[in-house]
Structure formats: structure tokens, C-alpha cells
Design an enzyme around this catalytic site. Structure first.
Site, mmCIF file in Angstrom:
data_model
loop_
_atom_site.group_PDB
_atom_site.id
_atom_site.type_symbol
_atom_site.label_atom_id
_atom_site.label_comp_id
_atom_site.label_asym_id
_atom_site.label_seq_id
_atom_site.Cartn_x
_atom_site.Cartn_y
_atom_site.Cartn_z
ATOM 1 N N ARG A 206 18.728 2.196 -9.837
ATOM 2 C CA ARG A 206 17.285 2.469 -9.728
ATOM 3 C C ARG A 206 16.614 2.164 -11.065
ATOM 4 O O ARG A 206 15.484 1.695 -11.133
ATOM 5 C CB ARG A 206 17.029 3.924 -9.306
ATOM 6 C CG ARG A 206 15.546 4.297 -9.390
ATOM 7 C CD ARG A 206 15.128 5.567 -8.628
ATOM 8 N NE ARG A 206 16.143 6.586 -8.541
ATOM 9 C CZ ARG A 206 16.507 7.397 -9.553
ATOM 10 N NH1 ARG A 206 15.924 7.293 -10.735
ATOM 11 N NH2 ARG A 206 17.440 8.297 -9.369
ATOM 12 N N TYR B 148 -6.506 -5.460 1.936
ATOM 13 C CA TYR B 148 -5.422 -5.312 2.903
ATOM 14 C C TYR B 148 -5.542 -3.939 3.580
ATOM 15 O O TYR B 148 -5.778 -2.927 2.912
ATOM 16 C CB TYR B 148 -4.097 -5.434 2.143
ATOM 17 C CG TYR B 148 -2.881 -5.224 2.994
ATOM 18 C CD1 TYR B 148 -2.543 -6.133 3.986
ATOM 19 C CD2 TYR B 148 -2.063 -4.114 2.810
ATOM 20 C CE1 TYR B 148 -1.429 -5.936 4.769
ATOM 21 C CE2 TYR B 148 -0.935 -3.914 3.590
ATOM 22 C CZ TYR B 148 -0.630 -4.827 4.573
ATOM 23 O OH TYR B 148 0.467 -4.636 5.352
ATOM 24 N N ASP C 33 -4.982 -7.727 -6.742
ATOM 25 C CA ASP C 33 -3.970 -8.086 -5.743
ATOM 26 C C ASP C 33 -4.044 -9.595 -5.560
ATOM 27 O O ASP C 33 -5.002 -10.122 -4.993
ATOM 28 C CB ASP C 33 -4.268 -7.338 -4.433
ATOM 29 C CG ASP C 33 -3.188 -7.567 -3.375
ATOM 30 O OD1 ASP C 33 -2.514 -8.620 -3.428
ATOM 31 O OD2 ASP C 33 -3.046 -6.710 -2.486
ATOM 32 N N LYS D 156 5.083 -12.173 1.054
ATOM 33 C CA LYS D 156 4.264 -13.273 1.553
ATOM 34 C C LYS D 156 4.678 -14.588 0.879
ATOM 35 O O LYS D 156 5.786 -15.037 1.066
ATOM 36 C CB LYS D 156 2.782 -12.922 1.350
ATOM 37 C CG LYS D 156 2.428 -11.466 1.735
ATOM 38 C CD LYS D 156 2.593 -11.140 3.203
ATOM 39 C CE LYS D 156 2.546 -9.662 3.533
ATOM 40 N NZ LYS D 156 1.362 -8.934 3.072
#
Ligand SMILES: *Cc1c(COP(=O)(O)O)cnc(C)c1O
Length: 379
Positions: free
Chosen positions: A46, A98, A170, A195
Site C-alpha cells: 500500500r 463527470y 480533471d 479511459k
């Protein structure tokens, strides 16, 4: 290194033990430590993972930034970015964001004591008018989803600097190949790597890039403390996707431009939204801050909701699905799909009506894409 070269080499030295040219997938949760209190630089995945680091470094290089951070999804990147704020802080956000961004702001972070105002950020006077004494962040999406609205990054960065706001952009729709917000003075660039960066619709991953030391320190702490990290395999898939980003984007854009021309001449299409159209409101700004106009297209059809949904159902090469930015072309109905989480009256007021269709133009042969749209409109 130029973009195409960095995409293949940045963060990707041959692996020191074997010389493996491709960064291995370090599919491990933990690392052996030689003595108590001494480690190799890797303690627990992590916190640090070499495959994730390679992907983070490569993406940072492509955005022209100092630091990259990977997350489990674009929204994982968003939630972690919000840890830059404290209870009582106010955020001004593009209204056309979004759907999931809007949802997490309104339905999750509002309950944590953050305040949000959504404005038409293409009009910076509206941004200025929304400011409050406790405003700490400006959140922009440009081109925006799904209306492809363009916000002037340079002016937004100047305004943010004057007011002491952190400016987050973004950059999912453009990708760093077409737009590098940090070069315009933006503080944090955010991606849904699901994407264009991954590019093959086979992974969900998010990332942020910044050159600001203090922001990096906080977000790097939060990446580990909040734990929305991406796994080694997913990082590897995105790293592989980045290598072909430049050539994919060239084809995406070339195909999109031809589809836009075809749509513009179709009498059943009432309006095409694409930043490359000279008549599009943000066209001049897009020309300045982007090196290409992307491959996302939205359009309104005659015949309203029924016609829009029929076209979505009838295409055969364009797959009816949410998401975007993969090699395959997708079609969707924002009102009923990606943006269904925005209340109907708000959607309609913003031009996100039920006659709107969104395309993600892939890299198939463009004539097959146009033939497919043609038969869907005719049937
Ligand atoms: C998909 C998307 C997101 C969310 O990303 P996930 O990887 O699905 O969590 C955020 N912003 C934009 C513009 C997107 O298209």
C-alpha cells in the site's frame, strides 16, 4: 525526452537483477527486511510498490510534473484529493463534471462539512461571483463531460493564485498528449486512467500529478493513509497503455474529426458539440491550450429521447456502454446512463437533455464507424 519517448522510457529502466526490459509486475503485499528498523525502501505494497512507481513516474513525465500518484480508480483519486481540504471549506466546481464527481461531492463530502458551488466555469465571472471567504479549491473539467465545454486554464490559474485556491483539473478527456494543465499554472492534474491512458477498456485506475511539493507530501500521505491505491497488475496495464498513447490519440482525433463532419451534415442531428468546430463556443481557447480536440463528441438529435435511445440501440460497431477512451468506439445516452445521478431538472437546465447522445470515437477504420452511424440513423 519528447512525449513519445518518455511514454516508453520514463520510470522504466531495465530491471536491475535480470535486465528485464519491461517493468515486472511486483505482485507482492510485503517485502523482506534485512534487520529490524532497516528496509530496502519497500515495506508494504500500500505504501510502496515498484510497478506502481514506474506507472506514476511515467505519467508524471507525460504531464510535465514532478510527482505522480496512482489510485484504485479515478474516483479514488478524487476522494484522496479532497483530503487537501478540511471541514468548513468551500469548493467551486465546473457544473458540467463527470456524474460520479458530482455525486461524491454532493452525496458524500457535503456530509463531511464541505460546501460546493457548481458554476458554468467557461464563464470565469461566474467563478469569481461564487467565491466565499472559505473557498479553498477550484475544480475544473475541460473539455467537460459530456458537453465538451472549454475553460480557460491560464486565466483560471491566475484567478486561483490571486485567491489562494488550489486548482484541480480533471484532464481525463484530453489526456496529456493533447493538454498539459500544469504548463498553464494548474496545481493538480487528475485522471481516470480507465479511459485514454489505459486505452483498451480493460482496467479501472486513477491518478494525480502535481509539481507542488506541499500538495504532493499531503496526497502521498493520504494515498497511504486512506488506502485507495491501485494494484501492481492494474498499474502495469496502464503503464503498457501509456506506451501507445501518442499514436492512439492521433488516430482517435483523426477519426473523430471525420465523424464530426459527417454528423454536421446529417439533417437529423440538430447540433454537434465538439471543441474542434470553429462555431463551438470554446474553440479559440481550446486551440490555445490543446494540441488536438480529442475524440469525444456529443450531439442532439431531432425526435428527442426516443430517437436518441434508438440510435444508441441500433449501432453495431459502436458498442452501447458507459466509459470512453478505449480503442473501440462507444455510444451512450448520458441522461439515462453516465449522468443519471444528476437530478432531471438540473440536467435539462444545463443542456443535458434526453435528446443528447455521446460518442467515444475509437481507432477502428473510420468508414466503418460512419457506415454504422448511417445505418443506425436510417433504421
Ligand atoms: C470516468 C471518469 C471519472 C471517474 O473515473 P473512474 O476511473 O471510473 O473512477 C472521472 N472523471 C472523468 C472525466 C471520467 O470520465
Amino acid at each position: 525526452m519528447r512525449f513519445e519517448t518518455a511514454a516508453i522510457h520514463a520510470g522504466q529502466e531495465p530491471e536491475p537483477r535480470t535486465g528485464a526490459v519491461v517493468v515486472p509486475i511486483f505482485q507482492t503485499s510485503t517485502y523482506a527486511q534485512p534487520e529490524v528498523g532497516k528496509h530496502t525502501g519497500y515495506e508494504y505494497s500500500r505504501t510502496q510498490n515498484p510497478t506502481r512507481e514506474a506507472m506514476q513516474d511515467c505519467l508524471a513525465a507525460l504531464e510535465g510534473g514532478k510527482y505522480g500518484l496512482g489510485f484504485a480508480s479515478g474516483l479514488g483519486a478524487t476522494t484522496t484529493t479532497m483530503s487537501l481540504l478540511k471541514q468548513g471549506d468551500h469548493v467551486i466546481s465546473s457544473a458540467d463534471v463527470y456524474g460520479g464527481t458530482y455525486r461524491v461531492f454532493e452525496k458524500v463530502f457535503r456530509d463531511f462539512g464541505l460546501d460546493f458551488t457548481f458554476v458554468d466555469s467557461t464563464n470565469l465571472e461566474e467563478v469569481e461571483a461564487a467565491k466565499k471567504p472559505n473557498t479553498k479549491m477550484l475544480w475544473l473539467e475541460t473539455p467537460s463531460n459530456p458537453l465538451l465545454q472549454i475553460t480557460d486554464l491560464k486565466k483560471a490559474a491566475e484567478m486561483s493564485k490571486q485567491n489562494g485556491w488550489t486548482l484541480v483539473v480533471d484532464n481525463t478527456f484530453a489526456s496529456p498528449y493533447l493538454q498539459r494543465p500544469l504548463e498553464h499554472g494548474v496545481d493538480v492534474v487528475l485522471h481516470s486512467a480507465t479511459k485514454f491512458l489505459g486505452g483498451h477498456s480493460d482496467v479501472v485506475l486513477g491518478a494525480v500529478v502535481t509539481s507542488n511539493d506541499a500538495i504532493y507530501e499531503r496526497l502521498s500521505f493520504s494515498q497511504n493513509a486512506m488506502g485507495a491505491v491501485c494494484g501492481p497488475f492494474d498499474s502495469w496495464i496502464v503503464l503498457r497503455g501509456l506506451k501507445t498513447l501518442a499514436i492512439r490519440m492521433d488516430r482517435h482525433v483523426a477519426n473523430a474529426e471525420k465523424v464530426v463532419s459527417w454528423l454536421s451534415e446529417n439533417s437529423q442531428v440538430t447540433k454537434v458539440l465538439y471543441p474542434g468546430l470553429p462555431s463551438f463556443p470554446g474553440h479559440e481557447i481550446a486551440k490555445r491550450q490543446m494540441s488536438g480536440f480529442g475524440s469525444m463528441i456529443s450531439f442532439y438529435v431531432e425526435g428527442g429521447e426516443a430517437m436518441a435511445k434508438k440510435i444508441c440501440a441500433k449501432t453495431k460497431v459502436f458498442t452501447l456502454a458507459e466509459s470512453l477512451g478505449g480503442v473501440e468506439s462507444l455510444i451512450e445516452h448520458p441522461g439515462a446512463m453516465t449522468h443519471a445521478s444528476i437530478p432531471e431538472e438540473i440536467r435539462s437546465a444545463r443542456g443535458l437533455g434526453d435528446d443528447l447522445v455521446r460518442l467515444s470515437v475509437g481507432i477502428e477504420h473510420v468508414d466503418d464507424l460512419i457506415d454504422d452511424l448511417d445505418q443506425a440513423f436510417r433504421s
